[in-house]
Design a protein around this motif. Structure first.
Motif, short mmCIF file in Angstrom:
data_model
loop_
_atom_site.label_atom_id
_atom_site.label_comp_id
_atom_site.label_asym_id
_atom_site.label_seq_id
_atom_site.Cartn_x
_atom_site.Cartn_y
_atom_site.Cartn_z
N LEU A 52 0.96 -1.07 0.12
CA LEU A 52 -0.03 0.05 -0.03
C LEU A 52 0.84 1.19 -0.10
N LEU A 53 0.43 2.20 -0.91
CA LEU A 53 1.13 3.50 -0.79
C LEU A 53 0.51 4.60 0.13
N GLY A 54 -0.71 4.98 -0.35
CA GLY A 54 -1.53 5.71 0.19
C GLY A 54 -2.91 6.12 -0.17
N THR A 55 -3.47 7.16 0.25
CA THR A 55 -5.10 7.08 -0.27
C THR A 55 -5.29 8.81 -0.84
N GLU A 56 -6.19 9.12 -1.53
CA GLU A 56 -6.62 10.31 -1.81
C GLU A 56 -8.12 10.40 -1.23
N SER A 57 -8.04 11.80 -0.76
CA SER A 57 -9.57 12.11 -0.34
C SER A 57 -10.22 13.40 -1.20
N GLU A 58 -11.27 12.96 -2.05
CA GLU A 58 -11.87 13.91 -2.66
C GLU A 58 -12.41 15.05 -1.74
N PRO A 59 -13.19 14.72 -1.04
CA PRO A 59 -13.82 15.93 -0.05
C PRO A 59 -12.57 16.94 0.53
N ALA A 60 -11.69 16.35 1.00
CA ALA A 60 -10.74 17.01 1.80
C ALA A 60 -9.56 17.63 0.65
N GLN A 61 -9.58 16.99 -0.30
CA GLN A 61 -8.47 17.24 -1.37
C GLN A 61 -7.23 17.15 -0.83
N THR A 62 -6.82 15.83 -0.26
CA THR A 62 -5.71 15.57 0.58
C THR A 62 -5.27 14.07 0.17
N TRP A 63 -4.00 14.09 0.37
CA TRP A 63 -3.18 12.72 0.20
C TRP A 63 -2.75 12.36 1.73
#
Length: 221
Positions: A52-63
């Motif tokens: 696993l590398l990571g996740t993007e959050s569309e509402p927060a616009q964060t990685w």
């Protein structure tokens, strides 16, 4: 010490080459990710181990890096790659690899994963879900996914990255062909790259702002 933008220019093309090869392999297969087994399945016939590398959050616009995602109770065995990248960032003083979370405007999942792909030798996959996406690298893919690219594919990849991202064209071209094992001969306004395997020679010309203005050559048959 390199900035993330400098690392990106150096590694994006090799990372992109692996993504294009992975797309050839996966086609339009659907995907499933099983964190219990640490495997991703594509269609009914392809299964690979994952990191696993990571996740993007569309509402927060964060990685969010996987190593910082304590709420998800990710099995430690799936965090070796992202932990290595964090340690690499600490050693090289690359803040994008050491901050737990980043605005997508600074570095999104694709940009981070492309650099990671070049550094670690693994292709990655973006798995979308409601509200975001998970990024993970695949282990045990066929050799053709990570093998040096054919000369015609090298041209396609280079053209893709310089049209998709703002970056230093000369650094990207030089780094890409070096990483692919080509022999280079540089002058102030051009770069000649020769593929030892096929004897293909490409001459890349740069304008006065360092951008690629022309690519000439003949692909060996």
């Amino acid at each position: 010490m390199p900035t993330f933008e400098q690392l990106f220019a150096q590694h994006v093309a090799t990372g992109m080459a692996r993504q294009v090869a992975l797309a050839d392999l996966l086609g339009d297969r659907d995907w499933q990710l099983d964190l219990t087994t640490g495997q991703a399945t594509f269609g009914s016939d392809l299964t690979f181990g994952v990191q696993l590398l990571g996740t993007e959050s569309e509402p927060a616009q964060t990685w969010l890096w996987a190593w910082a995602n304590e709420a998800s109770n990710i099995p430690p065995a799936l965090l070796h790659l992202t932990t290595w990248l964090r340690e690499y960032g600490q050693q090289e003083q690359v803040d994008a690899f050491t901050e737990p979370s980043l605005p997508l405007s600074v570095a999104d999942g694709h940009r981070l994963a492309l650099v990671a792909s070049s550094l670690t030798g693994r292709p990655y996959y973006r798995g979308p879900y409601d509200g975001g996406a998970v990024f993970f690298h695949l282990e045990g893919t066929p050799p053709e996914v990570t093998a040096p690219v054919r000369p015609e594919r090298a041209l396609t990849v280079l053209q893709q990255v310089i049209s998709a991202f703002p970056l230093d064209h000369r650094v990207t071209a030089r780094s890409f062909f070096t990483q692919q094992g080509w022999q280079l001969n540089e002058s102030p306004d051009s770069l000649e790259a020769k593929d030892p395997g096929s004897n293909t020679v490409l001459t890349i010309t740069f304008d006065n702002q360092g951008r690629i203005s022309n690519i000439a050559g003949t692909l060996a048959r």
